[in-house]
Design an enzyme around this catalytic site. Sequence first.
Site: not given
Length: 310
Positions: A160, A208, A236, A260, A265, A284
Amino acid sequence: MSYNIVVLDGIYANPGDLSWEPLNEYGDVTIYERTSPDQVLERAANADILIINKIKLGAAEFEKLPNLQLVIISATGMDNVDLDAAKKYDISVKNVSGYSTQSVAQHVFSMILTLYNQVEAHDQSVKNGEWNSDKGFSYLLSTIPELSSKTITVVGYGQIGSEVAKVSKAFGMEVLIVSNHSKHLDDYELVSLEEGFKRGDIVSLHWPMTPEREGLINKKLLRTMKPSAILINTARGGLINESDLTDALKDKTIAAAALDVMINEPPVTNHPLLMLSNCIVTPHIAWASSKARSILLKKVFDHVANFKTR
């Protein structure tokens, strides 16, 4: 071989626009949109294969699920499953990676352009009649920066991060990369985390989550950023100390943030970051384009097809 397949929280990968039908080839399939923690054992009781997204599974669950042979996580992150406990109970665990690269990169730039071009604010201004109030043929609510004059720091150079870097370069931006693995990059400048935060007009997080990175984006690091800089997080939530970010946005240490992901969450409705006009929060969804979810389901089906029973 025919399996008893149970999908416990299928609404995330497939909210209704895709199909689970290919699973029927491999056995009896039961699909639940959502499953609460107290429903997991009852619904998974006879499952040979469980397909989950964010459901938590550990030794307490595995001990009471004697038929379970395979857990498929319809996501990349595996922190919701106790992998050591799964191994102890001879349960295979598979995840899915590489399905959302373009989707996340697209979302990163949707956030950047929302903050820079202020399309919604200008649209609302026009609809409020301001274009007809002696402003001439064109007017600005505030300055619109151009991406080609900006520097972006991409934190994390996996699939990404590299895609975000590629899109950034297409916009004519200077690209800085923070990476623990890359030693030399031909196309971009490799920098330390501290230098990346200091020099970036935009900082986009793609690391990550690991224990040593928890809250790493804190007051000290935020204070090194330009007052005009923006912080993007599609990785994250735990990477950021949310209290420190709230303070930085309130006192204009940085100009804006677009998130995001968050630590919890969903966040509480009165979360301080949700109260700030210079903080965009989306639920998200960076990973969730229709194409990305189609690829995700295909890879889930492949895991089922390729599974060899014990």
